[in-house]
Scaffold this active site. Structure first.
Site, PDB file in Angstrom:
ATOM      1  N   ASP A  79       0.868  -1.167   0.000  1.00 50.19           N
ATOM      2  CA  ASP A  79       0.000   0.000   0.000  1.00 50.19           C
ATOM      3  C   ASP A  79       0.907   1.219   0.000  1.00 50.19           C
ATOM      4  O   ASP A  79       1.704   1.401   0.930  1.00 50.19           O
ATOM      5  CB  ASP A  79      -0.860  -0.033   1.280  1.00 50.19           C
ATOM      6  CG  ASP A  79      -2.222   0.590   1.085  1.00 50.19           C
ATOM      7  OD1 ASP A  79      -2.274   1.685   0.506  1.00 50.19           O
ATOM      8  OD2 ASP A  79      -3.213  -0.023   1.513  1.00 50.19           O
ATOM      9  N   ASP A 133      -2.953   4.716  -2.273  1.00 48.04           N
ATOM     10  CA  ASP A 133      -3.982   5.244  -1.380  1.00 48.04           C
ATOM     11  C   ASP A 133      -4.382   6.684  -1.723  1.00 48.04           C
ATOM     12  O   ASP A 133      -3.527   7.519  -2.055  1.00 48.04           O
ATOM     13  CB  ASP A 133      -3.422   5.227   0.052  1.00 48.04           C
ATOM     14  CG  ASP A 133      -4.419   5.694   1.081  1.00 48.04           C
ATOM     15  OD1 ASP A 133      -5.393   4.956   1.316  1.00 48.04           O
ATOM     16  OD2 ASP A 133      -4.230   6.797   1.643  1.00 48.04           O
ATOM     17  N   GLU A 141      -6.523   3.995  -5.750  1.00 45.18           N
ATOM     18  CA  GLU A 141      -7.756   4.256  -5.010  1.00 45.18           C
ATOM     19  C   GLU A 141      -8.180   5.674  -5.378  1.00 45.18           C
ATOM     20  O   GLU A 141      -7.699   6.651  -4.813  1.00 45.18           O
ATOM     21  CB  GLU A 141      -7.544   4.139  -3.497  1.00 45.18           C
ATOM     22  CG  GLU A 141      -8.872   4.201  -2.773  1.00 45.18           C
ATOM     23  CD  GLU A 141      -8.815   4.783  -1.370  1.00 45.18           C
ATOM     24  OE1 GLU A 141      -9.728   4.531  -0.587  1.00 45.18           O
ATOM     25  OE2 GLU A 141      -7.863   5.525  -1.052  1.00 45.18           O
ATOM     26  N   HIS A 183     -11.407  -2.668   3.804  1.00 38.40           N
ATOM     27  CA  HIS A 183     -11.379  -2.384   5.236  1.00 38.40           C
ATOM     28  C   HIS A 183     -12.076  -1.082   5.629  1.00 38.40           C
ATOM     29  O   HIS A 183     -12.067  -0.708   6.792  1.00 38.40           O
ATOM     30  CB  HIS A 183      -9.912  -2.339   5.684  1.00 38.40           C
ATOM     31  CG  HIS A 183      -9.168  -1.252   4.959  1.00 38.40           C
ATOM     32  ND1 HIS A 183      -8.872  -1.332   3.611  1.00 38.40           N
ATOM     33  CD2 HIS A 183      -8.710  -0.059   5.370  1.00 38.40           C
ATOM     34  CE1 HIS A 183      -8.254  -0.231   3.233  1.00 38.40           C
ATOM     35  NE2 HIS A 183      -8.146   0.565   4.283  1.00 38.40           N
ATOM     36  N   ASP A 184     -12.636  -0.370   4.649  1.00 32.28           N
ATOM     37  CA  ASP A 184     -13.260   0.928   4.942  1.00 32.28           C
ATOM     38  C   ASP A 184     -14.779   0.897   4.999  1.00 32.28           C
ATOM     39  O   ASP A 184     -15.397   1.870   5.447  1.00 32.28           O
ATOM     40  CB  ASP A 184     -12.865   1.953   3.861  1.00 32.28           C
ATOM     41  CG  ASP A 184     -11.414   2.365   3.951  1.00 32.28           C
ATOM     42  OD1 ASP A 184     -10.873   2.384   5.079  1.00 32.28           O
ATOM     43  OD2 ASP A 184     -10.821   2.669   2.899  1.00 32.28           O
TER      44      ASP A 184
HETATM   45  C1  NOJ Z   1      -8.122   5.141   2.154  1.00 32.25           C
HETATM   46  C2  NOJ Z   1      -7.816   4.026   3.105  1.00 32.25           C
HETATM   47  O1  NOJ Z   1      -8.335   2.835   2.576  1.00 32.25           O
HETATM   48  C3  NOJ Z   1      -8.433   4.413   4.421  1.00 32.25           C
HETATM   49  O2  NOJ Z   1      -8.406   3.359   5.350  1.00 32.25           O
HETATM   50  C4  NOJ Z   1      -7.723   5.635   4.946  1.00 32.25           C
HETATM   51  O3  NOJ Z   1      -8.386   6.109   6.101  1.00 32.25           O
HETATM   52  C5  NOJ Z   1      -7.687   6.766   3.915  1.00 32.25           C
HETATM   53  N1  NOJ Z   1      -7.414   6.310   2.581  1.00 32.25           N
HETATM   54  C6  NOJ Z   1      -6.619   7.776   4.271  1.00 32.25           C
HETATM   55  O4  NOJ Z   1      -5.361   7.249   4.050  1.00 32.25           O
END
Ligand code: NOJ
Length: 409
Positions: free
Chosen positions: A95, A186, A248, A301-302
Site C-alpha cells: 500500500d 492510497d 484508489e 477495510h473501509d
Molecule cells: C483510504 C484508506 O483505505 C483508508 O483506510 C484511509 O483512512 C484513507 N485512505 C486515508 O489514508
C-alpha cells in the site's frame, strides 16, 4: 500483463494471523498462511500498510515509508515473506500512501515546506476533512495552519514541491528494489490541490458514491480531483516502471479516464456501492467494463462487509459476479468465508467507526479462531459457526465456491 485476469487478495495485516501471541497479526503470521492463498488460487496479495505508524488511521498515517512497524516484524521478516510468496508463485503488492503522512513523520518538523500551509492565520478556505470538520488545523508548535484531507494527525503533502515528488519516487524505488510487484495507491484523488486554494462550491448533489454527510455538502473540485494530479501520478509511474499501480480514486467511473493515463487499474467503486438489484449492478458495471482497466471490488477495510451489505442469501451470487467479470478482481480477507460486520471495539479504535469491518480472520473453531494465542486486538466474530477449516472440508461451502470460481478445475 500478469494482473490482467488476476484475483488479488487484500490482507489487513493486523487481523490476518498473529505469530507471537501479542494479539495483533504480523508478517510471520502471513508467511505461515501463504499455503492457504495458494490453495485458494489467488495470484497476488495486497498488504494494507505495514509501515511504522502512530495508528491515528491504523497504518494510513505513515511515520516512515521505508521501514516495517515492529508490531508487524522486521525488514528481514518482510524479505522472507516476499521470497516465500514469490517461491509459491504469489505476487505481492504494498500500500503506497503518497498524499499525506503521519504528523509524527520527521518531515513534518524537518521539512515543513513539504506540507500545505495556510497563507493566513486560520483556515484560508471552506475545505472539509473526510472525517468531519475543517480540513485545516493549527500546529501548536509553529502556530501555522496545515491542511489534512483525513484526520488532523495526517497532514497532506505538497505535491507542488519537487522534493516531495522525488522523495515519494524514492519510496517506490526502495520497495521495488526489494522485489515487490506493485502498489495499491492510497487516496490519490486529492494528491494535488488547487494552487490558489479556492473554496469548494456547494455539492451539486449528483456524486455517485456515498460520502460522510458534512464532507458531502461540498463539491470537491478544488480540494480534490485536480487535472494537475495526472502529472503527479505520472511521476509515480516513472519510478514504478511496469510494476502494477492500482489507484484508489474515490470518484465515479466517468472521471476515471484521465486517472488511467498513468495507472494500470482503478478500483470500480460504483460496483462496490451499487444496490443489490440487476438494474443497478448493470448500470455500475457497463461503463466500468468499457474502460477495460478497472479492478472489480466488493469489499475492503473501509466499508460494511460484503455479507452484511448484500445479505447471507446473496454472498454466492456476489462471488459469482466478482469473479466472472472480465479483468482483475480484489477479494477482501474474510469475504470468502462470509464474514459479516462485527461488534467493533469499545471504546472505538477508529474514530470513523471502521473497526467493525476489520475483525480477525477465522481459521478454526477455537475461541480466538486460530488467529492468535493471546488476546486478540478485536474479538473474532463467530469462529465456531464460520471458519476456514470447516469450510475447506465442506465441498458446498462458500469458501469452496470462491475457490472454484478463482481457479476452475
Ligand atoms: C483510504 C484508506 O483505505 C483508508 O483506510 C484511509 O483512512 C484513507 N485512505 C486515508 O489514508
Amino acid at each position: 500483463m500478469w494482473w490482467e485476469d488476476a484475483a488479488v487478495y487484500q490482507i489487513y495485516p493486523r487481523s490476518f494471523q498473529d505469530s507471537d501471541g501479542d494479539g495483533i497479526g504480523d508478517l510471520r503470521g502471513i508467511a505461515h498462511r501463504l499455503d492457504y492463498l495458494v490453495w485458494l488460487g489467488v495470484d497476488a496479495f495486497w498488504l494494507s500498510p505495514i509501515y511504522p505508524s502512530p495508528l491515528a488511521d491504523f497504518g494510513y498515517d505513515v511515520s516512515d515509508h521505508t521501514a516495517i512497524d515492529p508490531v508487524f516484524g522486521t525488514m528481514e521478516d518482510f524479505d522472507a515473506l516476499l521470497a516465500e510468496a514469490h517461491a509459491k508463485g504469489l505476487r505481492v503488492l504494498l500500500d503506497l500512501v503518497p498524499s499525506h503522512t503521519s504528523i509524527e513523520h520527521s518531515w513534518f518538523r524537518e521539512h515543513p515546506d513539504r506540507y500545505i500551509w495556510s497563507p493566513v492565520d486560520g483556515p484560508p478556505n471552506n475545505w472539509r476533512s473526510v472525517f468531519g470538520g475543517s480540513a485545516w488545523s493549527r500546529d501548536d508548535v509553529s502556530g501555522g495552519w496545515y491542511l489534512h484531507t483525513f484526520y488532523a494527525e495526517q497532514p497532506d503533502l505538497n505535491w507542488r514541491n519537487p522534493e516531495v515528488v522525488a522523495a515519494m519516487q524514492d519510496v517506490v524505488r526502495f520497495w521495488l528494489g526489494r522485489g515487490v510487484d506493485g502498489f495499491r495507491v492510497d487516496a490519490l484523488t486529492g494528491i494535488v490541490k488547487d494552487a490558489e486554494l479556492r473554496d469548494d462550491p456547494p455539492a451539486a448533489g449528483d456524486f455517485p458514491l456515498p460520502l460522510p454527510r458534512e464532507f458531502g455538502e461540498l463539491e470537491h473540485v478544488y480540494s480534490s480531483n485536480r487535472p494537475e494530479a495526472v502529472e503527479a501520478v505520472g511521476a509515480l509511474r516513472e519510478a514504478a516502471g511496469d510494476a502494477l499501480l492500482v489507484g484508489e480514486v474515490f470518484l465515479g467511473t466517468a472521471e476515471y479516464p484521465r486517472w488511467l493515463e498513468h495507472l494500470d487499474l482503478v478500483f470500480a467503486f460504483e460496483l462496490l456501492f451499487a444496490p443489490w438489484s440487476a438494474e443497478a449492478l448493470r448500470a455500475a458495471i457497463e461503463p466500468a467494463e468499457a474502460l477495460k482497466r478497472v479492478a472489480w471490488v466488493l469489499g475492503n477495510h473501509d466499508f460494511d462487509r460484503l455479507a452484511t451489505r448484500v445479505g447471507e442469501e446473496n454472498v454466492r451470487a456476489a462471488a459469482d459476479l466478482l469473479l466472472t467479470l472480465p479483468g482483475t478482481a480484489f477479494i477482501y480477507q474474510g469475504d470468502e468465508i462470509g464474514l459479516p460486520d462485527g461488534p467493533g471495539h469499545d471504546p472505538p479504535y477508529d474514530r470513523a467507526g471502521r473497526d467493525r469491518f476489520r475483525h480477525p480472520m477465522q481459521w478454526d473453531a477455537s475461541p480466538t479462531g486460530g488467529f492468535t494465542t493471546g488476546e486478540p486486538w478485536l474479538v473474532p466474530i463467530d469462529p465456531e459457526e464460520r471458519n476456514v477449516e470447516a469450510q475447506r472440508a465442506d465441498p458446498d461451502s462458500l469458501l469452496n465456491h470462491y475457490r472454484r470460481l478463482i481457479h476452475p478445475e
